[in-house]
Design a protein around this motif. Sequence first.
Motif, PDB file in Angstrom:
ATOM      1  N   HIS A  36     -13.086  -4.571 -22.236  1.00 28.95           N
ATOM      2  CA  HIS A  36     -13.749  -4.717 -23.594  1.00 28.95           C
ATOM      3  C   HIS A  36     -14.538  -3.519 -24.016  1.00 28.95           C
ATOM      4  O   HIS A  36     -14.366  -3.194 -25.199  1.00 28.95           O
ATOM      5  CB  HIS A  36     -14.937  -5.662 -23.149  1.00 28.95           C
ATOM      6  CG  HIS A  36     -14.453  -7.076 -23.109  1.00 28.95           C
ATOM      7  ND1 HIS A  36     -15.280  -8.128 -22.542  1.00 28.95           N
ATOM      8  CD2 HIS A  36     -13.299  -7.464 -23.363  1.00 28.95           C
ATOM      9  CE1 HIS A  36     -14.642  -9.266 -22.717  1.00 28.95           C
ATOM     10  NE2 HIS A  36     -13.398  -9.130 -23.074  1.00 28.95           N
ATOM     11  N   ALA A  39     -11.651  -1.109 -25.670  1.00 29.20           N
ATOM     12  CA  ALA A  39     -11.364  -2.001 -27.125  1.00 29.20           C
ATOM     13  C   ALA A  39     -12.362  -1.432 -27.860  1.00 29.20           C
ATOM     14  O   ALA A  39     -11.926  -1.276 -29.120  1.00 29.20           O
ATOM     15  CB  ALA A  39     -11.283  -3.618 -26.908  1.00 29.20           C
ATOM     16  N   ILE A  44     -10.692  -1.590 -31.469  1.00 27.58           N
ATOM     17  CA  ILE A  44      -9.670  -2.828 -31.408  1.00 27.58           C
ATOM     18  C   ILE A  44     -10.611  -4.001 -31.244  1.00 27.58           C
ATOM     19  O   ILE A  44     -11.226  -4.379 -30.378  1.00 27.58           O
ATOM     20  CB  ILE A  44      -8.661  -2.495 -30.456  1.00 27.58           C
ATOM     21  CG1 ILE A  44      -7.983  -1.319 -30.596  1.00 27.58           C
ATOM     22  CG2 ILE A  44      -7.722  -3.843 -30.104  1.00 27.58           C
ATOM     23  CD1 ILE A  44      -6.711  -0.726 -29.529  1.00 27.58           C
ATOM     24  N   TYR A  46     -11.031  -8.039 -30.807  1.00 24.59           N
ATOM     25  CA  TYR A  46     -10.790  -9.126 -29.873  1.00 24.59           C
ATOM     26  C   TYR A  46     -11.870 -10.184 -29.943  1.00 24.59           C
ATOM     27  O   TYR A  46     -13.054 -10.198 -30.198  1.00 24.59           O
ATOM     28  CB  TYR A  46     -10.604  -8.633 -28.485  1.00 24.59           C
ATOM     29  CG  TYR A  46     -12.064  -8.146 -27.778  1.00 24.59           C
ATOM     30  CD1 TYR A  46     -12.748  -8.777 -27.003  1.00 24.59           C
ATOM     31  CD2 TYR A  46     -12.095  -6.514 -27.959  1.00 24.59           C
ATOM     32  CE1 TYR A  46     -14.064  -8.270 -26.805  1.00 24.59           C
ATOM     33  CE2 TYR A  46     -13.486  -6.184 -27.695  1.00 24.59           C
ATOM     34  CZ  TYR A  46     -14.417  -7.076 -26.919  1.00 24.59           C
ATOM     35  OH  TYR A  46     -15.592  -6.358 -26.267  1.00 24.59           O
ATOM     36  N   ILE A  55      -5.826  -8.301 -24.405  1.00 22.90           N
ATOM     37  CA  ILE A  55      -6.701  -7.152 -25.106  1.00 22.90           C
ATOM     38  C   ILE A  55      -5.912  -5.751 -24.554  1.00 22.90           C
ATOM     39  O   ILE A  55      -5.841  -4.959 -25.328  1.00 22.90           O
ATOM     40  CB  ILE A  55      -8.098  -7.097 -24.563  1.00 22.90           C
ATOM     41  CG1 ILE A  55      -8.845  -8.593 -24.822  1.00 22.90           C
ATOM     42  CG2 ILE A  55      -8.872  -5.941 -25.166  1.00 22.90           C
ATOM     43  CD1 ILE A  55     -10.089  -8.526 -24.290  1.00 22.90           C
ATOM     44  N   ASP A  58      -3.038  -5.065 -27.039  1.00 24.88           N
ATOM     45  CA  ASP A  58      -3.367  -4.534 -28.137  1.00 24.88           C
ATOM     46  C   ASP A  58      -3.992  -3.014 -27.857  1.00 24.88           C
ATOM     47  O   ASP A  58      -3.448  -2.326 -28.975  1.00 24.88           O
ATOM     48  CB  ASP A  58      -4.530  -5.340 -28.788  1.00 24.88           C
ATOM     49  CG  ASP A  58      -4.131  -6.689 -29.288  1.00 24.88           C
ATOM     50  OD1 ASP A  58      -2.856  -6.916 -29.209  1.00 24.88           O
ATOM     51  OD2 ASP A  58      -4.828  -7.795 -29.053  1.00 24.88           O
ATOM     52  N   ILE A  59      -4.371  -2.940 -27.037  1.00 23.50           N
ATOM     53  CA  ILE A  59      -5.081  -1.311 -26.767  1.00 23.50           C
ATOM     54  C   ILE A  59      -3.692  -0.516 -26.633  1.00 23.50           C
ATOM     55  O   ILE A  59      -3.616   0.674 -27.211  1.00 23.50           O
ATOM     56  CB  ILE A  59      -5.883  -1.218 -25.590  1.00 23.50           C
ATOM     57  CG1 ILE A  59      -7.156  -1.862 -25.832  1.00 23.50           C
ATOM     58  CG2 ILE A  59      -6.091   0.340 -25.117  1.00 23.50           C
ATOM     59  CD1 ILE A  59      -8.094  -2.026 -24.437  1.00 23.50           C
TER      60      ILE A  59
END
Length: 333
Positions: A36, A39, A44, A46, A55, A58-59
């Motif tokens: 978290h 991100a 980014i 989430y 997540i 996506d990172i």
Amino acid sequence: MEVKRKCRKAGDYMIVLEELSLFEMLDQIYSLEGIHKLADVRDISYDEDDTKKKIIKDIVDCLLDEDYFREHLYVISDQHMKIIRKLLKHQDRFILSNRSKENEAFIELDALDYVDIDEEREEVFIPMDVRNLILKIDNHEFEKTRRKVFWLHAVLYHAFFLYGLVSIDEVCTMYNSRAGFNASREDIEYYFSLIPLDFQKFVYMDDNFIAFDLLKKDSLESTKELQQYYEMKYPRTDQILDHYNEGYPISSISYNRIDQFIRTKSLSEYKEKKFMRKLYESIIQGEKLAKLLDYFDGYLKDEDEVLFITRNLKEAIKETPQYKYHGRNEYEI
């Protein structure tokens, strides 16, 4: 995936090129809470109910975007890039005995979560997809741009500690003082735009580079008032590169004596270099002798060592260009 490690002698450094992916590496070293935070750092978005793997994906998609990655390679130093090229020719793990340069070459990439430097074990883990992307990006055109952007980055890194506030014309003068480099104001503005936000220490406005921590009006005015009595003195090319690459002026007898003393205290070369960089930057910023001596807490075993360090610190303070003197040292004022 478990990372397998081989036994090695104490004091060796190991670079580990693994078949694991960046996704697998991040999954191993970060908790959900850590992901978290990562991100958030990378901007980014989430949802709270997103899974850790969602997540991370996506990172990774962000980190391995070719344009994003190329931009972050631009700020890697000449000597570090040379080492990375050499090391990434290997296809698997190998041991580097009593060497720190190879370890240090990946510091920038570690800060950006492309590799994992385990300081305790003195190991560097490089995911194979990160290695392959570096090899793909690293061509002649990339290298031409990287050298220009890195040199500006090094100039601004030194200027951050030495001045805090510099005009674009002053940056041009410092940039063009290095043999083989010649940039216009427009070039400087363009190269600055290629430095990733993660590495920028300045904001550029009204033809001036202003350190982030001076953006408050009172802070900026205080710096102008502090430095107004001294004409700006430009650093030499070797001073800029020594600061960025080595952490302190390696031609200085006093700094070298301090460095040699620290080496006797069972610090790893990596930690020793961090110590010397912190010491040098603190002196540039005008830290007093008593505070600097606190840095040596636990390292001074008798009166002779206290006297030795005190004597060399006094000399280092006198010879170091300082922020309050607008780039001059005590011998020059």
